[in-house]
Design a protein around this motif. Structure first.
Motif, PDB file in Angstrom:
ATOM      1  N   TYR A 325       0.869  -1.182   0.000  1.00 40.88           N
ATOM      2  CA  TYR A 325       0.000   0.000   0.000  1.00 40.88           C
ATOM      3  C   TYR A 325       0.899   1.224   0.000  1.00 40.88           C
ATOM      4  O   TYR A 325       1.840   1.314   0.788  1.00 40.88           O
ATOM      5  CB  TYR A 325      -0.869   0.020   1.264  1.00 40.88           C
ATOM      6  N   PHE A 326       0.589   2.191  -0.862  1.00 39.37           N
ATOM      7  CA  PHE A 326       1.433   3.386  -0.879  1.00 39.37           C
ATOM      8  C   PHE A 326       0.654   4.596  -1.378  1.00 39.37           C
ATOM      9  O   PHE A 326      -0.308   4.491  -2.139  1.00 39.37           O
ATOM     10  CB  PHE A 326       2.693   3.173  -1.736  1.00 39.37           C
ATOM     11  N   GLY A 327       1.067   5.737  -0.895  1.00 39.34           N
ATOM     12  CA  GLY A 327       0.547   6.995  -1.388  1.00 39.34           C
ATOM     13  C   GLY A 327       1.586   7.665  -2.267  1.00 39.34           C
ATOM     14  O   GLY A 327       2.791   7.417  -2.137  1.00 39.34           O
ATOM     15  N   THR A 328       1.116   8.505  -3.167  1.00 38.03           N
ATOM     16  CA  THR A 328       2.029   9.270  -4.034  1.00 38.03           C
ATOM     17  C   THR A 328       1.654  10.746  -3.955  1.00 38.03           C
ATOM     18  O   THR A 328       0.473  11.099  -3.842  1.00 38.03           O
ATOM     19  CB  THR A 328       1.961   8.791  -5.489  1.00 38.03           C
ATOM     20  N   ARG A 329       2.663  11.597  -4.039  1.00 36.21           N
ATOM     21  CA  ARG A 329       2.475  13.038  -3.882  1.00 36.21           C
ATOM     22  C   ARG A 329       2.428  13.727  -5.246  1.00 36.21           C
ATOM     23  O   ARG A 329       3.297  13.534  -6.090  1.00 36.21           O
ATOM     24  CB  ARG A 329       3.610  13.622  -3.036  1.00 36.21           C
ATOM     25  N   GLY A 330       1.366  14.528  -5.444  1.00 33.32           N
ATOM     26  CA  GLY A 330       1.254  15.356  -6.636  1.00 33.32           C
ATOM     27  C   GLY A 330       1.072  14.591  -7.925  1.00 33.32           C
ATOM     28  O   GLY A 330       1.514  15.038  -8.988  1.00 33.32           O
ATOM     29  N   THR A 331       0.390  13.444  -7.874  1.00 30.39           N
ATOM     30  CA  THR A 331       0.281  12.585  -9.065  1.00 30.39           C
ATOM     31  C   THR A 331      -1.135  12.468  -9.614  1.00 30.39           C
ATOM     32  O   THR A 331      -1.355  11.699 -10.541  1.00 30.39           O
ATOM     33  CB  THR A 331       0.784  11.173  -8.725  1.00 30.39           C
ATOM     34  N   ARG A 332      -2.096  13.213  -9.051  1.00 30.52           N
ATOM     35  CA  ARG A 332      -3.485  13.007  -9.465  1.00 30.52           C
ATOM     36  C   ARG A 332      -3.672  13.195 -10.972  1.00 30.52           C
ATOM     37  O   ARG A 332      -4.518  12.538 -11.582  1.00 30.52           O
ATOM     38  CB  ARG A 332      -4.401  13.953  -8.680  1.00 30.52           C
ATOM     39  N   GLU A 333      -2.883  14.060 -11.577  1.00 29.84           N
ATOM     40  CA  GLU A 333      -3.000  14.289 -13.022  1.00 29.84           C
ATOM     41  C   GLU A 333      -1.986  13.473 -13.817  1.00 29.84           C
ATOM     42  O   GLU A 333      -1.964  13.545 -15.049  1.00 29.84           O
ATOM     43  CB  GLU A 333      -2.828  15.785 -13.331  1.00 29.84           C
ATOM     44  N   MET A 334      -1.136  12.728 -13.134  1.00 29.38           N
ATOM     45  CA  MET A 334      -0.174  11.882 -13.832  1.00 29.38           C
ATOM     46  C   MET A 334      -0.830  10.563 -14.225  1.00 29.38           C
ATOM     47  O   MET A 334      -1.892  10.201 -13.724  1.00 29.38           O
ATOM     48  CB  MET A 334       1.043  11.602 -12.936  1.00 29.38           C
ATOM     49  N   TRP A 335      -0.210   9.847 -15.118  1.00 31.29           N
ATOM     50  CA  TRP A 335      -0.642   8.511 -15.533  1.00 31.29           C
ATOM     51  C   TRP A 335      -2.125   8.482 -15.931  1.00 31.29           C
ATOM     52  O   TRP A 335      -2.936   7.720 -15.383  1.00 31.29           O
ATOM     53  CB  TRP A 335      -0.371   7.505 -14.413  1.00 31.29           C
ATOM     54  N   PRO A 336      -2.515   9.337 -16.881  1.00 33.08           N
ATOM     55  CA  PRO A 336      -3.945   9.455 -17.233  1.00 33.08           C
ATOM     56  C   PRO A 336      -4.558   8.187 -17.816  1.00 33.08           C
ATOM     57  O   PRO A 336      -5.788   8.054 -17.824  1.00 33.08           O
ATOM     58  CB  PRO A 336      -3.954  10.597 -18.254  1.00 33.08           C
ATOM     59  N   ASP A 337      -3.729   7.258 -18.286  1.00 34.13           N
ATOM     60  CA  ASP A 337      -4.292   6.025 -18.861  1.00 34.13           C
ATOM     61  C   ASP A 337      -4.380   4.907 -17.826  1.00 34.13           C
ATOM     62  O   ASP A 337      -4.706   3.775 -18.171  1.00 34.13           O
ATOM     63  CB  ASP A 337      -3.479   5.556 -20.060  1.00 34.13           C
ATOM     64  N   VAL A 338      -4.107   5.206 -16.565  1.00 37.67           N
ATOM     65  CA  VAL A 338      -4.190   4.201 -15.505  1.00 37.67           C
ATOM     66  C   VAL A 338      -5.483   4.412 -14.736  1.00 37.67           C
ATOM     67  O   VAL A 338      -5.686   5.447 -14.091  1.00 37.67           O
ATOM     68  CB  VAL A 338      -2.986   4.290 -14.550  1.00 37.67           C
TER      69      VAL A 338
END
Length: 514
Positions: A325-338
């Motif tokens: 389990y992990f969180g990522t910072r500032g990625t909500r707009e990253m990896w749009p095809d995921v």
């Protein structure tokens, strides 16, 4: 010891018969709701500090990590459970339909998106392998037939009598229940990618697709007929509301209360003894603990003729799970095809499954399930951030020379990260935040799961229906079992249905001595 909501729970003795439920997992809470609706006074006991069992959650630095199940595939079983208590499920739980349900990706770059729309699914099949479309259509008909028999019939009634088994044997034979899921799929489609996409579902309930009975192709019909849904707030929110309802019914949910033994007088369960020595009397006892733990530990001082220690040790158990389990910072707009659910396939399918289930070896390659709930439910992470979990099937701890997770834990996590970063989330390492890991060793200590398994006893044909631990114990009068290790089996629909079966088996409260 703590209570879940003491303001809602009545603790005084009444004239109603008393049912003690061991475990506040989804099966235990559903059982408590059913028993309360029947007229029992119910006490639910759980060793954890939150309700939900495997369906609970952890919070870390603003990230909610849903520890176990992530999807709802048959909302009807929840609607019927709520209706039994005079309530409406959708008044309490916000379900969101997912489209696509999930995406499968292969090392060669090809993809397959599972969707509810039949035409969209035909297009997916035709895009991968046009010649397999007729076989796919036949497969869907097979899955529907197995759904009506395996889920709506067998899955919603008890299978504890031998005559129940004899009555269904002709249908099992006609439907070739002896054939594995993968073997059945292989008779319908030829493309290896489609064979994987239509046969991997038993892994979600702890089964080896190359050995689990073909009855479990019914899962494909569940998806197409009912869709795949996400509960806002996660499955932990469903558990929280279920615990609240138990309190509103006059029941009690005690957390931090570990049951050490089922008290037996004569040949009847008369209550439970907690780890601290407290004895709680009961007219009936319902165990939502793992069936293996129930018989091996909670009844360790009781003579057993069927579910002996030797019998349980000879059972085939589901695989273990490594979950990062992990969180990522500032990625909500990253990896749009995921999207919300992604399955990453390694270079092998059958060989990987054989390593995990038969050899008990930790393979060098891996296939992964990636859960990204923040694309549907922003509340799981701080604004602009993401929350993930990545699940890898691994061997359980019952194999010879089992994996030492104290040694392998961080190295395996790094390998999982490298795989995810290479195949799905480029740049992941630069954005990592809060993290947690559960290994089979943690499943053993947190959930008291035999051999650290993720899903209890594997659902092979000779470990299903009558062959599985029954919902009413043949060992001890007044003892009932629910949850993943009993009939009808693992997965949210199976676990919730086990409580429905329980309600058909327990004595009428009016006939029970208070």
């Amino acid at each position: 010891m703590t209570e879940f909501d003491p303001s809602l729970a009545r603790t005084e003795r009444t004239t109603r018969p008393h049912a003690v439920v061991i475990g506040a997992g989804l099966g235990g809470l559903a059982s408590a709701m059913r028993l309360g609706a029947l007229g029992y006074r119910v006490t639910v006991l759980d060793r954890l500090d939150v309700p939900g069992g495997r369906g609970s959650a952890l919070w870390r630095d603003g990230h909610r990590f849903d520890l176990g199940p992530t999807i709802v595939t048959v909302p009807q079983v929840f609607k019927e459970l709520w209706a039994a208590t005079g309530r409406r499920f959708h008044d309490d739980i916000d379900l969101r339909a997912l489209d696509p349900f999930y995406e499968i990706r292969w090392p060669d770059g090809s993809r397959y998106a599972a969707r509810e729309d039949p035409d969209a699914m035909r297009n997916e099949v035709s895009r991968l392998s046009p010649g397999d479309l007729p076989g796919y259509e036949k497969f869907l008909k097979d899955a529907e037939a197995r759904y009506w028999f395996g889920f709506e019939d067998l899955g919603r009634r008890s299978m504890h009598r031998l005559r129940d088994l004899f009555a269904v044997l002709p249908t099992f034979a006609r439907m070739r229940a002896d054939r594995s899921v993968h073997a059945h799929v292989a008779r319908r489609v030829k493309d290896p990618r489609l064979r994987m996409a239509l046969s991997f579902h038993p892994l979600f309930i702890g089964g080896d697709p190359f050995n689990v009975t073909s009855m479990y192709t019914l899962v494909s019909h569940l998806e197409s007929a009912f869709g795949v849904h996400y509960a806002m707030g996660g499955v932990a929110e469903i558990a929280r509301v279920m615990a609240r309802i138990v309190g509103e019914q006059g029941g009690l949910v005690r957390l931090g209360a570990e049951v050490d033994e089922i008290v037996v007088r004569g040949e009847r369960a008369t209550g439970v003894r907690l780890a601290g020595g407290e004895v709680i009397d009961a007219d009936i006892v319902v165990s939502n603990a793992d069936a293996g733990h129930t018989y091996q530990h909670l009844l360790r001082r009781t003579h057993r003729w069927r579910w002996t220690d030797d019998k349980l040790e000879r059972c085939r158990w589901s695989m273990g799970l490594f979950v990062w389990y992990f969180g990522t910072r500032g990625t909500r707009e990253m990896w749009p095809d995921v999207g919300h659910h992604t399955i990453l396939n390694g270079p092998r399918y059958e060989g990987l499954v054989r390593d995990i289930f038969d050899r008990g070896a930790l393979p060098e390659d891996m296939s992964l399930y990636v859960h990204r709930p923040s694309v549907t439910d922003p509340s799981v992470a701080p604004e602009g951030d993401d929350t993930f979990y990545v699940l890898s099937p691994v061997p359980h701890l019952g194999h010879a020379d089992s994996v030492d997770w104290e040694v392998e834990r961080e190295g395996y996590r790094r390998r999982v990260q490298e795989t995810v970063e290479r195949q799905l989330l480029p740049g992941l390492g630069e954005h990592l935040g809060a993290q947690e890991i559960l290994t089979p060793a943690d499943f053993g200590t947190r959930y008291l799961s035999p051999f650290g398994t993720g899903f209890s006893i594997e659902p092979r044909i000779l470990q299903s229906a009558w062959f599985r631990p029954h919902n009413v114990s043949e060992e001890i009068e007044g003892l009932f079992l629910v949850g993943a290790g009993t009939h009808p089996g693992a997965g949210l629909p199976g676990v919730i249905s086990s409580a429905e079966v329980l309600a058909q088996l327990v004595p009428d409260p009016a006939e029970v001595r208070a």
